[in-house]
Design a protein around this motif. Structure first.
Motif, PDB file in Angstrom:
ATOM      1  N   ASN A  22       0.821  -1.213   0.000  1.00 33.94           N
ATOM      2  CA  ASN A  22       0.000   0.000   0.000  1.00 33.94           C
ATOM      3  C   ASN A  22       0.856   1.264   0.000  1.00 33.94           C
ATOM      4  N   GLY A  23       1.739   1.339  -0.983  1.00 36.03           N
ATOM      5  CA  GLY A  23       2.577   2.518  -1.144  1.00 36.03           C
ATOM      6  C   GLY A  23       3.495   2.339  -2.340  1.00 36.03           C
ATOM      7  N   HIS A  24       4.113   3.414  -2.779  1.00 38.21           N
ATOM      8  CA  HIS A  24       4.991   3.384  -3.949  1.00 38.21           C
ATOM      9  C   HIS A  24       6.453   3.304  -3.519  1.00 38.21           C
TER      10      HIS A  24
ATOM     11  N   PHE B  76       0.053  -3.535  -4.147  1.00 39.24           N
ATOM     12  CA  PHE B  76      -0.780  -2.336  -4.216  1.00 39.24           C
ATOM     13  C   PHE B  76       0.067  -1.067  -4.212  1.00 39.24           C
ATOM     14  N   GLY B  77       0.942  -0.982  -5.214  1.00 38.89           N
ATOM     15  CA  GLY B  77       1.768   0.206  -5.382  1.00 38.89           C
ATOM     16  C   GLY B  77       2.681   0.046  -6.578  1.00 38.89           C
ATOM     17  N   ASN B  78       3.259   1.140  -7.027  1.00 42.63           N
ATOM     18  CA  ASN B  78       4.186   1.119  -8.163  1.00 42.63           C
ATOM     19  C   ASN B  78       5.620   1.076  -7.659  1.00 42.63           C
ATOM     20  N   ILE B  79       6.508   0.497  -8.488  1.00 38.62           N
ATOM     21  CA  ILE B  79       7.929   0.508  -8.174  1.00 38.62           C
ATOM     22  C   ILE B  79       8.704   1.033  -9.383  1.00 38.62           C
ATOM     23  N   LEU B  80       9.582   1.998  -9.125  1.00 37.75           N
ATOM     24  CA  LEU B  80      10.417   2.606 -10.155  1.00 37.75           C
ATOM     25  C   LEU B  80      11.874   2.410  -9.750  1.00 37.75           C
ATOM     26  N   VAL B  81      12.627   1.685 -10.573  1.00 40.04           N
ATOM     27  CA  VAL B  81      14.060   1.476 -10.343  1.00 40.04           C
ATOM     28  C   VAL B  81      14.794   2.225 -11.454  1.00 40.04           C
ATOM     29  N   LYS B  82      15.399   3.351 -11.106  1.00 48.05           N
ATOM     30  CA  LYS B  82      15.981   4.219 -12.122  1.00 48.05           C
ATOM     31  C   LYS B  82      17.299   3.692 -12.672  1.00 48.05           C
ATOM     32  N   ARG B  83      18.060   2.964 -11.854  1.00 46.20           N
ATOM     33  CA  ARG B  83      19.344   2.445 -12.336  1.00 46.20           C
ATOM     34  C   ARG B  83      19.734   1.188 -11.562  1.00 46.20           C
TER      35      ARG B  83
ATOM     36  N   GLU C   5      15.535  -9.352  -8.608  1.00 49.08           N
ATOM     37  CA  GLU C   5      14.301 -10.135  -8.467  1.00 49.08           C
ATOM     38  C   GLU C   5      13.194  -9.226  -7.963  1.00 49.08           C
ATOM     39  N   LEU C   6      12.166  -9.038  -8.780  1.00 46.80           N
ATOM     40  CA  LEU C   6      11.047  -8.164  -8.428  1.00 46.80           C
ATOM     41  C   LEU C   6       9.729  -8.897  -8.630  1.00 46.80           C
ATOM     42  N   ASP C   7       8.807  -8.687  -7.705  1.00 51.56           N
ATOM     43  CA  ASP C   7       7.468  -9.273  -7.809  1.00 51.56           C
ATOM     44  C   ASP C   7       6.465  -8.186  -7.434  1.00 51.56           C
ATOM     45  N   THR C   8       5.638  -7.777  -8.412  1.00 52.57           N
ATOM     46  CA  THR C   8       4.680  -6.690  -8.199  1.00 52.57           C
ATOM     47  C   THR C   8       3.268  -7.212  -8.424  1.00 52.57           C
ATOM     48  N   GLN C   9       2.366  -6.870  -7.513  1.00 52.35           N
ATOM     49  CA  GLN C   9       0.955  -7.190  -7.677  1.00 52.35           C
ATOM     50  C   GLN C   9       0.131  -5.931  -7.466  1.00 52.35           C
ATOM     51  N   HIS C  10      -0.710  -5.643  -8.459  1.00 53.14           N
ATOM     52  CA  HIS C  10      -1.587  -4.471  -8.419  1.00 53.14           C
ATOM     53  C   HIS C  10      -0.779  -3.180  -8.418  1.00 53.14           C
ATOM     54  N   GLY C  11       0.081  -3.048  -9.431  1.00 52.34           N
ATOM     55  CA  GLY C  11       0.865  -1.831  -9.592  1.00 52.34           C
ATOM     56  C   GLY C  11       1.783  -1.959 -10.796  1.00 52.34           C
ATOM     57  N   ASN C  12       2.363  -0.851 -11.218  1.00 48.28           N
ATOM     58  CA  ASN C  12       3.262  -0.825 -12.367  1.00 48.28           C
ATOM     59  C   ASN C  12       4.717  -0.925 -11.921  1.00 48.28           C
ATOM     60  N   THR C  13       5.552  -1.475 -12.822  1.00 53.30           N
ATOM     61  CA  THR C  13       6.977  -1.664 -12.549  1.00 53.30           C
ATOM     62  C   THR C  13       7.790  -1.109 -13.703  1.00 53.30           C
ATOM     63  N   SER C  14       8.822  -0.320 -13.372  1.00 52.61           N
ATOM     64  CA  SER C  14       9.736   0.208 -14.374  1.00 52.61           C
ATOM     65  C   SER C  14      11.167   0.001 -13.879  1.00 52.61           C
ATOM     66  N   VAL C  15      12.011  -0.623 -14.735  1.00 53.67           N
ATOM     67  CA  VAL C  15      13.388  -0.952 -14.362  1.00 53.67           C
ATOM     68  C   VAL C  15      14.327  -0.541 -15.488  1.00 53.67           C
ATOM     69  N   GLN C  16      15.391   0.167 -15.129  1.00 52.13           N
ATOM     70  CA  GLN C  16      16.413   0.572 -16.087  1.00 52.13           C
ATOM     71  C   GLN C  16      17.740  -0.075 -15.669  1.00 52.13           C
TER      72      GLN C  16
END
Length: 271
Positions: A167-169, A185-192, A201-212
């Protein structure tokens, strides 16, 4: 760095008269105990005959200022107020409830915070963080394990990071070696993610994921999106069946390193 411990306690009370304010102060006792090399201090507040409501007209506050050698171990439990630790390089365990927690340069240990915000400037060694109902910011850390509930989290630079938030980003500006994170229930942004990373290793449920991922590292990719859109910038095979899209294979020739990213009910951008 002197081999001394200095504690100053300031108790302030206010009421409709000086007599009533003094009666409040008289109910407060600072208990001190020393066993071997351990110094323990505790605030004891006797029950008032009538209920005291902290307001502009009546109330009290207790402020501790503690000066210790940087290498000593430190353990603090605080309720209803802010806690600031400028520098403590021994083993540190801090628990703050209903107030903000601010840490400058801290050695190995743990940070717990509920109903307030946490700011950590630099964490050296292995650190465990647990926060609830507040936002968390870590500027620099070596080895970090986290549990974040009902709040947003920002990590600027970390070598090793594992944990979960609900419940948070989550925003991570730079990961050097290791990242293992679950988010609900949140988004995850990994800029680098650094080119020489060892594990992702990432597991996201009910949210967007961006990885660079920086540079052109060789690794094995295993990624999937269920009930969402998958966008990836690597030359690997994609398969779609029913509501799930998968992209997996060797990136830049492959290696024994692995990147595993899975999303359910959200979108994935991986590049």
């Amino acid at each position: 760095d002197r081999n001394t411990v200095e504690v100053t306690v300031l108790i302030t009370a206010w009421n409709s008269s000086g007599t009533k304010a003094q009666a409040t102060i008289d109910r407060i006792t600072i208990q001190k105990r020393q066993v071997d090399k351990t110094i323990d201090m505790k605030t004891i507040i006797a029950t008032a005959k009538k209920r005291t409501v902290v307001s502009a007209e009546q109330g009290f506050c207790i402020n501790y200022t503690v000066k210790i050698p940087r290498s000593l171990s430190l353990k603090v439990y605080n309720e209803f107020g802010n806690l600031t630790v400028e520098e403590a390089l021994g083993t540190v365990n801090l628990n703050n409830q209903h107030g903000n927690l601010k840490v400058g340069h801290m050695g190995p240990g743990s940070l717990q915070m509920a109903h307030g915000n946490l700011l950590a400037e630099q964490l050296t060694g292995k650190t465990r963080i647990s926060t609830k109902h507040g936002n968390t910011t870590v500027k620099k850390a070596d080895h970090l394990t986290m549990q974040v509930d009902f709040g947003n989290c920002l990590v600027r630079q970390v070598n090793y990071l594992s944990g979960m938030n609900k419940n948070g980003h989550m925003t991570i500006e730079r990961v050097q070696q290791h990242l293992k994170w679950d988010i609900r229930f949140g988004n995850i942004l990994v800029k680098r993610v650094d080119e020489d990373f060892q594990h992702l290793e990432l597991d996201t449920q009910h949210g967007n994921t961006s990885v660079q991922i920086a540079g052109r590292p060789a690794f094995m990719l295993d990624s999937s999106v269920k009930n969402g859109r998958l966008t990836q910038g690597f030359n690997v095979q994609e398969e779609t069946e029913v509501l799930t899209t998968r992209a997996k294979g060797a990136v830049h020739g492959g290696s024994d390193r692995k990147a595993s990213v899975h999303v359910a009910f959200g979108n994935l951008l991986l590049q």
